[in-house]
Design an enzyme around this catalytic site. Structure first.
Site, PDB file in Angstrom:
ATOM      1  N   HIS A 115       0.814  -1.210   0.000  1.00 20.40           N
ATOM      2  CA  HIS A 115       0.000   0.000   0.000  1.00 20.40           C
ATOM      3  C   HIS A 115       0.855   1.272   0.000  1.00 20.40           C
ATOM      4  CE1 HIS A 115       0.518  -0.135   4.479  1.00 20.40           C
ATOM      5  NE2 HIS A 115       0.421   1.192   4.351  1.00 20.40           N
ATOM      6  N   ASP A 166       0.110  -7.656   1.539  1.00 24.65           N
ATOM      7  CA  ASP A 166       0.520  -6.250   1.504  1.00 24.65           C
ATOM      8  C   ASP A 166       2.051  -6.136   1.479  1.00 24.65           C
ATOM      9  OD1 ASP A 166       0.460  -3.515   1.595  1.00 24.65           O
ATOM     10  OD2 ASP A 166      -0.080  -3.375   3.723  1.00 24.65           O
ATOM     11  N   GLY A 262       3.049   6.508   8.570  1.00 29.27           N
ATOM     12  CA  GLY A 262       4.424   6.878   8.238  1.00 29.27           C
ATOM     13  C   GLY A 262       5.403   5.769   8.527  1.00 29.27           C
ATOM     14  N   SER A 264       4.498   2.627   7.968  1.00 29.31           N
ATOM     15  CA  SER A 264       4.112   1.559   7.050  1.00 29.31           C
ATOM     16  C   SER A 264       5.282   1.138   6.167  1.00 29.31           C
ATOM     17  CB  SER A 264       2.951   2.017   6.165  1.00 29.31           C
ATOM     18  OG  SER A 264       1.772   2.150   6.905  1.00 29.31           O
ATOM     19  N   GLY A 265       5.365  -0.151   5.944  1.00 29.16           N
ATOM     20  CA  GLY A 265       6.427  -0.691   5.107  1.00 29.16           C
ATOM     21  C   GLY A 265       7.712  -0.946   5.849  1.00 29.16           C
TER      22      GLY A 265
END
Length: 924
Positions: A115, A166, A262, A264-265
């Site tokens: 995402h 994801d 922020g 994320s990932g």
């Protein structure tokens, strides 16, 4: 991300400088004091073995000293976040928004959340920044690397409308420049188990709901939340979760800390130990959550199920991917030179250097020389395959009960240094039950006796409950490539899957706080008890780094009487990864000391078996018969050290009329009323000649000049010359003792004596001989068996004691022998004294049988030679130095007389002086 600032990137690039490299024995724990305040000058070996923790006395000659350990220095960089990537979007004004995180997993690929490959305006990110902790401050930009994203590879099953699969890969314009501050992280590849109770998440996200993103990289520690608990927050049918949470989802959270927008990932990771280094392993990728900072667990994408997809995508794009490329060991070794050292080995240095002390590393490639492997008859079904044990004496192995009998099958043999030794007897603890972790201990007896040396010493049993230090060695095995300490290599360590024995450190854990993997509790119905030793190390290991050898020792070198000996605290019982990350258990030997004693010392009486016999008809000085059939007199127990010792160790004792009057064998009675003046001289020898005693030295010189009691016995030859053949020892001013064998070996008795004032190697003393009044050979002397091999020589005139010529004292203790003894020996030109250590008569008899020699007599003493043996001289003295604590002076005691030698020369056979005290007193 609600957390504290970890720190900023610092230090300048300096050349690697090796400041000190003095050996290759890294990771070693120093030998520690036993805590028993042992005084070498007061070290004694009991004549009869009565303890199982006597190894430091029994094999004292093999004790060794410590070895040096290396240390060096290297530049100090902040290596902790070398794989952490900031994913950014460049705006029309040239400014970059860093709205996602990622992990560098290949030299030109970043793993992130799917995402994150488009923002709210459906614009993809275009840049990645690495090696930068503070994104909006150039103070730490010295090693930062910023590269363009040239391709985005989103997982094919991902949909922006859902929260499944994801994950995405970002291909960079080129490979990063590898550096301590920029290097790929590794991927956790175990789909079945994530053993870490907590992990760290990192990112530049918001510090709370509605807060701004932080410019400084932060980290939070998050605990795993079980699926059933997490399902309370994320239900089937929730937005993006039509099917609810899946197996590849991982929930993690903390009451005070959380990941936020922020982050994320970014990675959910764990640093794992190998080669003295800590390598970050990405376990999962930050995917989604509820309102951040509200104690609601976040959801992460596990990476293990997606490694095949990652490998395939990289291979499609020309990367060289092997079957093992993403195996933990391969990744760990690929970048080992760039990783941070484990905390324990790092010391602070001035400037931009960090000190590294490999001697404090947790892992070590050191063999336990006493550890053996246990094997079963060929084709035996259902027998354990990971069974080991520990050598504790010449024919004895201690191991786990489950390694001694499996069903009705017993092990057939052990292997030590590729040599087979058949098992002849098995003793398993009678209270052990299969599939239980209680009373899991056994003894194995082997056919062929082990031959010990300085390179192969039996292990000693630590019989106490409290340990002298909470750190010790665990015996395990693992890959050699993951356990070599990377000193200052600039290259990838070569992959080498050879399995070697290891000695990682373990640290004691109080039983009340011992938390074990759940799978073991079925065998611990009563929980962890005092028979268990719980241990662990905080860091987790890279898989395949270490596996416990079950039945092998938990051990530590301990200083005992100025030498160190390896002591066993416990045997490996259960656990994973040698106790790293998760606690493990050992079976304490001290807890089972009584059972061990019943097997190893079957003739040693138990406390309840002692018998006290009382004969009220016997008064002082009445003739009596002891419990062993020996004849004696009824005397005060204070005048009979042998019986006094028997009472202390709960042996059978014959008491006469009165609680302090005992039946004492004639030869053991001290200070008999009707004794001669010379006999009195024997008893008060230490005080009588105290003025001549020299200062005690821990390591007494072996020069014969220091032995002022030495005498030589001479025979007149047919040519009128005197031949000095036999040595002797002055025990009173007018009596010399020697062996009957030597006194009679010339076919006639000696006629002259010379007390050599400590130097028979010189010639000046030959002009000072003394005539012999009489020679008394023990009436029980047997020239064939050398039984009662003792004789006394009475001088025509008593000597005048001086500081260089005075009688030695006699060792009169019947139960114990001093540990450090000096034996008279000779070579081609010189006479001197060599260091000897006493042996149990039972051990000596075994050695003599192997040599095919005569049987050892009960009144003889056997010694082991320290170092290279020299030729002993029949009739020569065996001497002990006693330190007088009041003035630190030294009193010499005659403990034995050299009786005979054996071909191996490692054994000394001596007349035991304490056995003949009564006879000597009756003569002098």
């Amino acid at each position: 991300m609600a957390a504290t600032v970890w720190g900023t990137l610092c230090a300048q690039l300096l050349l690697l400088i090796v400041t000190q490299l003095i050996g290759f024995g890294y990771g070693e724990l120093d030998a520690i004091e036993s805590g028993l305040h042992e005084d070498l000058s007061e070290a004694f070996l009991p004549n009869v073995r009565e303890a199982i923790d006597d190894c430091h006395l029994r094999y004292y000659k093999f004790g060794e000293g410590p070895e040096p350990k290396p240390a060096f220095g290297r530049p100090a960089y902040l290596r902790e976040f070398a794989h952490m990537a900031a994913v950014g979007w460049t705006g029309s004004d040239g400014k970059i928004r860093w709205d996602c995180g990622g992990s560098l997993i290949w030299e030109n690929y970043v793993l992130t959340a799917a995402h994150c490959v488009a923002d709210d305006d459906n614009i993809p990110p275009d840049v990645v920044r690495l090696g930068d902790i503070n994104l909006y401050d150039d103070s730490d930009d010295q090693y930062a690397q910023q590269l363009k994203i040239v391709e985005i590879v989103r997982h094919p099953e991902h949909r922006f409308s859902s929260r499944y699969h994801d994950l995405a890969l970002l291909r960079l314009e080129k490979n990063v420049t590898l550096h301590d501050t920029v290097a790929p992280g590794c991927l956790w590849n175990d789909e079945k188990e994530i053993p870490f109770p907590t992990m760290e998440a990192t990112g530049w996200g918001a510090t709370g709901f509605g807060e701004k993103s932080t410019p400084i990289l932060l980290k939070v520690s998050l605990g795993i939340v079980k699926p059933e608990e997490c399902n309370k927050y994320y239900k089937v049918g929730d937005r993006g979760l039509k099917q609810g949470l899946m197996n590849y989802h991982l929930c993690a959270g903390d009451v005070k800390m959380d990941t936020c927008p922020g982050d994320s990932g970014g990675p959910l990771q764990m640093k794992l130990l190998h080669n003295g280094k800590m390598t970050p392993f990405v376990v999962a990728v930050t995917s989604f959550g509820s309102i951040c900072g509200q104690s609601t667990p976040g959801v992460y994408m596990k990476v293990a199920p997606y490694i095949p997809w990652i490998s395939a995508e990289l291979a499609k794009r020309g990367e060289i991917i092997r079957d093992w490329s993403f195996k933990p060991y391969a990744c760990a070794l690929r970048y080992v030179r760039l990783r941070e050292y484990e905390d324990d080995v790092v010391t602070k240095e001035p400037g931009a250097m960090e000190g590294v002390n490999p001697g404090k590393a947790h892992m070590d490639i050191i063999n336990s020389t006493q550890t053996i492997s246990i094997h079963w008859p060929s084709g035996s079904p259902g027998v354990p395959t990971n069974c080991y044990g520990v050598v504790i004496d010449e024919d004895t192995i201690v191991t786990l009960a489950r390694c001694a009998i499996a069903g009705r099958t017993q092990p057939s043999h052990i292997m030590l240094r590729n040599t087979r030794n058949d098992i002849v007897r098995v003793h398993r603890h009678p209270s052990y039950r299969p599939n239980s972790f209680y009373n899991d201990i056994a003894i194995l007896k082997v056919k062929d006796r082990f031959k010990f040396s300085n390179d192969f010493v039996p292990a000693c049993i630590w019989s106490g409950f409290n340990l002298p230090d909470p750190q010790f060695y665990v015996t395990g095995q693992g890959r050699v490539d993951l356990n070599r300490f990377d000193y200052y290599s600039n290259a990838m360590l070569a992959i080498n899957s050879t399995i070697v024995q290891l000695s990682p450190r373990g640290k004691l854990v109080i039983n009340d706080t011992c938390s074990l993997p759940e799978e073991y509790y079925s065998g611990l119905s009563r929980g962890v008890t005092s028979e268990h030793l719980c241990f662990r190390n905080k860091p987790f290991l890279v898989p395949d780094s270490c596996e416990m050898l079950y039945g092998a020792p938990l051990r530590r070198n301990i200083w005992r009487f100025k030498r160190h000996f390896e002591h066993i605290y416990a045997l490996n019982l259960l656990g994973k990864d040698c106790g790293f990350g998760r606690a493990a258990l050992g079976t304490r030997l001290g807890y089972h000391s009584e059972w061990l004693k019943s097997v190893l010392l079957p003739n040693y009486p138990k406390k309840l078996d002692s018998v006290t016999l009382l004969n009220k008809n016997l008064g002082n000085f009445a003739h009596c018969t002891g419990t062993d059939g020996s004849s004696g007199l009824c005397v005060s127990i204070s005048r009979c050290p042998k019986v006094r010792y028997d009472v202390q160790v709960n042996r059978n004792v014959q008491f006469c009329n009165g609680k302090d009057v005992v039946c004492c064998p004639y030869d053991n009675i001290r200070n008999i009323t009707r004794i001669s003046m010379s006999a009195s001289e024997l008893d008060d020898c230490a005080d009588r000649y105290k003025q001549f005693h020299e200062i005690y030295e821990q390591y007494q010189p072996d020069r014969i000049e220091r032995f002022y009691h030495t005498a030589y016995l001479g025979w007149k030859s047919k040519k009128g010359m005197t031949e000095w053949i036999c040595p002797g020892t002055l025990i009173t001013r007018s009596v010399v003792v020697s062996s009957a064998y030597c006194l009679m070996a010339n076919g006639s008795l000696p006629t002259l004596v010379n007390v050599a004032e400590g130097n028979p190697n010189a010639t000046w003393w030959l002009s000072n001989p003394t005539g012999i009044k009489e020679v008394i050979i023990h009436p029980g002397y047997n020239a064939n068996t050398l039984q009662n091999n003792i004789g006394l020589v009475r001088l025509e005139h008593p000597i005048v004691p001086t500081a260089r010529k005075y009688p030695i004292c006699l060792w009169q203790n019947e139960t114990h022998t001093p540990l450090w003894l000096y034996r008279m020996v000779a070579d081609e030109t010189m006479i001197n004294f060599e260091l000897n250590f006493p042996k149990y008569n039972s051990d000596c008899r075994q050695d003599l049988r192997q040599l095919g020699r005569r049987e050892l007599q009960t009144n003889e003493l056997c010694t082991d030679v320290d170092g290279i043996p020299q030729r002993s001289i029949s009739g020569g003295s065996l001497v002990w130095y006693h330190r007088n604590p009041n003035d630190n002076s030294s009193t010499q005691y005659l403990v034995g007389i050299v009786s005979s030698d054996v071909p191996a020369k490692q054994l000394g056979i001596h007349v035991r002086i304490s056995s003949f005290i009564g006879w000597i007193k009756s003569i002098v």
